[in-house]
Design a protein around this motif. Structure first.
Motif, PDB file in Angstrom:
ATOM      1  N   TYR A 204      43.232  41.338  41.637  1.00  0.00           N
ATOM      2  CA  TYR A 204      42.018  42.221  41.610  1.00  0.00           C
ATOM      3  C   TYR A 204      41.432  42.156  43.158  1.00  0.00           C
ATOM      4  CZ  TYR A 204      37.491  44.122  41.215  1.00  0.00           C
ATOM      5  OH  TYR A 204      36.374  44.853  41.042  1.00  0.00           O
ATOM      6  N   LYS A 205      41.360  40.996  43.909  1.00  0.00           N
ATOM      7  CA  LYS A 205      41.135  41.144  45.109  1.00  0.00           C
ATOM      8  C   LYS A 205      41.770  41.764  46.105  1.00  0.00           C
ATOM      9  CE  LYS A 205      39.382  37.938  48.694  1.00  0.00           C
ATOM     10  NZ  LYS A 205      39.186  36.269  49.156  1.00  0.00           N
ATOM     11  N   CYS A 208      41.690  45.553  45.493  1.00  0.00           N
ATOM     12  CA  CYS A 208      40.340  46.220  46.186  1.00  0.00           C
ATOM     13  C   CYS A 208      40.626  46.256  47.670  1.00  0.00           C
ATOM     14  CB  CYS A 208      39.192  45.229  45.825  1.00  0.00           C
ATOM     15  SG  CYS A 208      38.648  45.294  44.076  1.00  0.00           S
ATOM     16  N   VAL A 213      37.884  48.940  49.118  1.00  0.00           N
ATOM     17  CA  VAL A 213      36.563  49.016  48.291  1.00  0.00           C
ATOM     18  C   VAL A 213      36.090  47.561  48.130  1.00  0.00           C
ATOM     19  CG1 VAL A 213      37.015  51.035  47.176  1.00  0.00           C
ATOM     20  CG2 VAL A 213      37.515  48.790  46.035  1.00  0.00           C
ATOM     21  N   SER A 214      35.065  47.333  48.014  1.00  0.00           N
ATOM     22  CA  SER A 214      34.322  46.056  47.746  1.00  0.00           C
ATOM     23  C   SER A 214      34.678  45.552  46.452  1.00  0.00           C
ATOM     24  CB  SER A 214      32.959  45.739  48.024  1.00  0.00           C
ATOM     25  OG  SER A 214      32.228  46.511  47.251  1.00  0.00           O
ATOM     26  N   GLU A 215      34.764  44.264  46.001  1.00  0.00           N
ATOM     27  CA  GLU A 215      35.087  43.479  44.684  1.00  0.00           C
ATOM     28  C   GLU A 215      33.880  44.275  43.656  1.00  0.00           C
ATOM     29  OE1 GLU A 215      36.365  39.625  44.466  1.00  0.00           O
ATOM     30  OE2 GLU A 215      37.058  39.918  46.584  1.00  0.00           O
ATOM     31  N   SER A 217      32.357  47.238  43.714  1.00  0.00           N
ATOM     32  CA  SER A 217      32.181  48.785  43.615  1.00  0.00           C
ATOM     33  C   SER A 217      32.276  49.104  42.256  1.00  0.00           C
ATOM     34  CB  SER A 217      33.521  49.377  44.422  1.00  0.00           C
ATOM     35  OG  SER A 217      33.109  48.962  46.022  1.00  0.00           O
ATOM     36  N   ILE A 222      35.378  53.729  43.501  1.00  0.00           N
ATOM     37  CA  ILE A 222      36.816  53.284  43.529  1.00  0.00           C
ATOM     38  C   ILE A 222      37.707  54.619  43.285  1.00  0.00           C
ATOM     39  CG2 ILE A 222      38.418  52.105  42.106  1.00  0.00           C
ATOM     40  CD1 ILE A 222      36.211  50.124  41.540  1.00  0.00           C
ATOM     41  N   VAL A 265      42.682  47.515  39.508  1.00  0.00           N
ATOM     42  CA  VAL A 265      41.168  47.465  39.455  1.00  0.00           C
ATOM     43  C   VAL A 265      40.659  48.401  38.138  1.00  0.00           C
ATOM     44  CG1 VAL A 265      39.192  48.646  40.809  1.00  0.00           C
ATOM     45  CG2 VAL A 265      41.081  47.617  41.975  1.00  0.00           C
ATOM     46  N   LYS A 269      38.013  46.475  35.475  1.00  0.00           N
ATOM     47  CA  LYS A 269      36.760  47.206  35.094  1.00  0.00           C
ATOM     48  C   LYS A 269      36.676  47.152  33.727  1.00  0.00           C
ATOM     49  CE  LYS A 269      34.986  47.534  39.412  1.00  0.00           C
ATOM     50  NZ  LYS A 269      33.620  46.518  39.664  1.00  0.00           N
TER      51      LYS A 269
END
Length: 275
Positions: A204-205, A208, A213-215, A217, A222, A265, A269
């Motif tokens: 995931y990191k 992103c 994008v930030s984790e 977001s 996204i 991502v 989510k």
């Protein structure tokens, strides 16, 4: 004998004078009479056969319009359009709209986009008709034809799988565009080889970071970042400067990494939301 010669000279002189008068005074020339015995000036009723075409018809019959129609036929062939394929086609339609805006008298890009989307949704012509029309418009432009076939392969492979119906469409287009077997096989083999590789997993990191994008977001941010990246790295098939570039080497590898990151991502989510 001398009298005959003199008469001949006089006849030639009179004919020459009359011919000069004919050329100098067009209004004295005989008029054309139609079947109703109405006199009309020459070519009075001539009309440009393309003058009455609507904007949509003109675009549809152009090289750009046929490209959009062929994209549509490919999308219709298996009835499935993944998100990356949709974004790639949308980015190409944007490119086409911009090209038409710069090359035609039309000055409203939104109007052009609406026409192109209408063409995409309502294409009814078969692949043969469209391909032969494109071939007619690209005579002597073999590399342009080859790049179109390569682009269609990249669209079909957007979901990493070339469906049988998609393959048939692309084979037909290549045949009607008279793409040489060696050239087609080289393109085809490059896509098969690339998509036979195992995808590199992204956590995931890392995903992103790939999308920029930030984790924390939200999905709207996204998705916007994903669309912007696809737009940035989609194949540009409208400019001759890119004819020598390989879509696989220049665009596909980057796009697949972006798409894989987006899937990671999205799934993360969904798990967070308990879906």
């Amino acid at each position: 004998m001398e009298i005959l010669l003199l008469i001949t000279i006089i006849i030639i002189a009179v004919a020459f004078i009359n011919f000069k008068d004919y050329l100098s005074n067009p209004h004295k020339r005989p008029q054309i009479q139609d079947s109703n015995h109405n006199f009309k000036e020459e070519f009075q009723n001539y009309e440009d056969p393309y003058k009455a075409l609507s904007k949509e018809e003109k675009i549809k019959k152009s090289e750009y319009g046929i490209m959009v129609s062929l994209m549509s036929k490919l999308a219709q062939s298996d009835g499935k359009i993944c998100e990356l394929e949709e974004e790639l086609m949308e980015s190409t339609i944007e490119d086409i709209a911009q090209a038409i805006l710069l090359q035609s008298a039309m000055n409203q890009k939104q109007e052009i986009l609406e026409i192109l989307h209408t063409i995409f949704r309502n294409t009814t012509e078969d692949v043969e008709t469209l391909s032969l029309a494109y071939a007619e418009l690209t005579r002597g432009q073999y590399k342009t034809r080859l790049k179109l076939v390569e682009y269609l392969l990249s669209l079909a492979y957007a979901d990493r799988v070339l469906g049988e119906k998609e393959r048939e469409v692309i084979l037909d287009v290549a045949a009607y565009l008279e793409i040489q077997n060696d050239d087609f096989n080289a393109l085809y083999d490059s896509f098969v080889e690339f998509y036979s590789r195992e995808m590199v997993y992204q956590d995931y990191k890392e995903a992103c970071a790939t999308l920029g994008v930030s984790e924390d977001s939200d999905m709207e941010t996204i998705k916007r970042a994903y669309k912007d990246l696809v737009r940035q790295y989609h194949p540009d098939i409208l400019h001759h400067k890119g004819l020598e570039e390989s879509i696989i080497k220049t665009y596909t590898e980057k796009l697949q990494k972006i798409n894989a990151a987006y899937e990671v991502v999205k799934n993360h989510k969904r798990e967070q939301d308990g879906e």
